[in-house]
Design an enzyme around this catalytic site. Structure first.
Site, PDB file in Angstrom:
ATOM      1  CB  SER A  62      10.262  74.323 104.726  1.00 18.91           C
ATOM      2  OG  SER A  62      10.968  74.633 105.896  1.00 18.91           O
ATOM      3  CE  LYS A 118       4.954  75.350 106.401  1.00 17.36           C
ATOM      4  NZ  LYS A 118       6.291  75.515 105.771  1.00 17.36           N
ATOM      5  CB  SER A 145       8.949  74.607 108.517  1.00 20.03           C
ATOM      6  OG  SER A 145       8.674  75.193 107.254  1.00 20.03           O
TER       7      SER A 145
HETATM    8  N1  GLN Z   1      15.157  74.600 108.157  1.00 19.34           N
HETATM    9  C1  GLN Z   1      15.291  75.887 107.579  1.00 19.34           C
HETATM   10  C2  GLN Z   1      15.064  76.947 108.651  1.00 19.34           C
HETATM   11  O1  GLN Z   1      14.887  76.587 109.741  1.00 19.34           O
HETATM   12  C3  GLN Z   1      14.334  76.081 106.433  1.00 19.34           C
HETATM   13  C4  GLN Z   1      12.957  76.394 106.860  1.00 19.34           C
HETATM   14  C5  GLN Z   1      12.053  76.718 105.693  1.00 19.34           C
HETATM   15  O2  GLN Z   1      12.352  76.431 104.545  1.00 19.34           O
HETATM   16  N2  GLN Z   1      10.944  77.359 106.011  1.00 19.34           N
HETATM   17  O3  GLN Z   1      15.081  78.100 108.399  1.00 19.34           O
END
Ligand code: GLN
Length: 492
Positions: free
Chosen positions: A178, A79, A154
């Site tokens: 995410s 990532k 994400s």
């Molecule tokens: N969708 C969640 C957010 O927008 C989680 C994102 C994540 O785990 N980085 O914060």
């Protein structure tokens, strides 16, 4: 060999060790697939072909010399939130599009030590804030199961590369779901470890008290191999825990499903917005686990309604502080012709950050400001503790807790959900991060549109081995994790 991308991590490791194919062949095979297929998926931000081939040659030499370790020569995608020395690390932001990291994140360094070959860096929601990987600067990553849908986020790029067979496994990060939600949207297995199990050093910070890296792959077995590389104490991360690391591969059959008590939270299956197909697939998977000997126990998690507001207060608060370092001065994006220092800050940040990141910085700054701090931030921290206690109480009576990973399958690209609608989609994942617990997603079937559905199992602290083992045994008895999207079947 034309089907190297169909092999599991264990098969890749064995094939390399037995010289059935070389790491150079394997790496070139993936690079060819990326070149041909990623034009459709848009999962890679950076492909590090030259470095990958050099690493592959070094791996082949080590294998020949007998100095290789288990995964030497196996390719991986990282990532783009993990710093990689000498290679762009963008965190999915225009702000860092010109940032070449001077050092490796611990996770990346451990991968190198293990002999992994880095294919490249993959797309994500900007600074990991989001659930769709519709990146405002690098474009939307597509779901390999249906290119009109998002892969989730994400860690959407990390999911898409594996689902399209553009990397055999990948690293992701999970601050509020995410790893689990994109794994669910793309039919993969993904593990969010206990907070403190995987080093955050060199992982660009979003919400530091919840950020945690973990593996994404096709199966629990594949994830176990990567966990063996990623997990462990790191003196460079003060929240990393000094605790012995399990051998996740050796423990894959270590937990008995027979007699395993699985908690089913009453509140979770009555959530408005829970898709009927998702509910049905998750319930079928639980029935399967029951057939395998598990005992399903209804439990109460009374704080469910507080998850979304609590997370969406604490995470932006931490983000507003973490992202204050991006000011256009030492590195990152700088606006043209600033008139003075204030203009430099303001324009660099308004031009360098996308809309969602700016929204969160505003919310977080507001919540932390004098006069509101106690009413919002301190209160949210108190609620956070109650959420954790809710789980600890439940774990007195059950071994793991089952839930969907997400209330729906993958959204359409451009669905343009309002922030509130988008945040509500995180209902099943956020509490795990607020409490610091480990949790895993496993694919358990498809909805009517042939999009994957995921089951989430939440464990008590340090139960990564147990979670991987339960899913491994489920996967020995089912074949959802072996299903491949059409695009993954394509040959380069
Ligand atoms: N969708 C969640 C957010 O927008 C989680 C994102 C994540 O785990 N980085 O914060």
């Amino acid at each position: 060999m034309t089907d190297l991308h169909r092999l599991s991590i264990r098969e890749l490791a064995e094939g390399l060790a037995q010289a059935q194919f070389s790491s150079r062949e394997l790496t070139a095979h993936y690079l060819k697939r990326i070149e041909k297929i990623d034009t459709q998926v848009n999962s890679y931000i950076t492909v590090t072909a030259e470095q990958a081939l050099a690493q592959a040659d070094a791996a082949d030499a080590a294998i020949k010399a007998g100095t290789a370790s288990t995964l030497t020569g196996v390719p991986i995608a990282h990532k783009d939130i993990f710093c990689t020395q000498g290679i762009k690390t963008s965190a999915g932001s225009k702000m860092l599009d010109n940032f070449i990291s001077p050092y490796d994140a611990t996770v990346v360094a451990k991968g190198k030590t293990a002999g992994l070959v880095t294919l490249g860096k993959v797309n994500m929601d900007e600074f990991a804030m989001g659930s769709t990987s519709e990146n405002p600067f690098y474009g939307a990553t597509k779901n390999p199961w249906n290119l009109e849908h998002v892969p989730g986020g994400s860690s959407g790029g990390s999911a898409a590369v594996v689902a399209a067979d553009l990397a055999p496994f990948s690293t992701g990060t999970d601050t509020g779901g995410s790893i689990r939600q994109p794994a669910s949207f793309c039919g993969l297995t993904g593990l969010k470890p206990t907070y403190g199990r995987v080093s955050r050093f060199g992982m660009i910070a979003y919400a530091s008290s919840m950020d945690q890296g973990g593996p994404m792959a096709r199966s629990a077995e594949d994830c176990a191999y990567l966990m063996n590389v990623m997990a462990g104490h790191d003196a460079k991360d003060s929240t990393s825990i000094e605790k012995e690391v399990d051998d996740y591969v050796a423990n894959l059959n270590g937990t008995s499903v027979k007699g395993l008590r699985i908690g089913i939270p009453k509140q979770y299956f009555n959530v408005a917005g829970l898709d009927a197909d998702v509910k049905a697939r998750v319930e079928e998977s639980l029935k399967k686990l029951e057939e395998m000997g598990a005992i399903l126990v209804e439990i109460d998690l009374n704080m469910t309604e507080a998850y979304v507001p609590t997370y969406y207060l604490i995470a932006p608060a931490e983000a507003s502080s973490n992202l204050s370092r991006f000011d256009g001065v030492r590195y990152g994006y700088r606006c043209e012709n600033p008139t003075d220092i204030l203009d430099l800050y303001k324009r660099s940040r308004s031009e360098g950050f996308g809309a969602e990141v700016q929204r969160r910085i505003l919310i977080g700054t507001y919540a932390l400001s004098a006069g509101y701090y106690d009413a919002y931030y301190v209160k949210a921290q108190k609620v956070r503790r109650l959420i954790q206690q809710d789980f600890l109480k439940a774990f007195e009576n059950v071994d793991v807790i089952a839930a969907p990973s997400a209330p729906t399958t993958a959204y359409k690209i451009g669905a343009n959900l309002s922030p509130t609608e988008m945040y509500l989609g995180d209902i099943y994942t956020l509490a795990v991060n607020l409490a610091g617990l480990p949790a895993i997603n496993a694919p358990v079937g498809f909805d009517q549109a042939q999009l994957p559905v995921g089951l989430q199992l939440i464990g008590n602290y340090w139960s990564e081995s147990q979670l991987l083992s339960i899913v491994h045994q489920y996967q020995q008895n089912t074949d959802w994790h072996t299903k491949r999207a059409a695009i993954a079947e394509e040959n380069a």
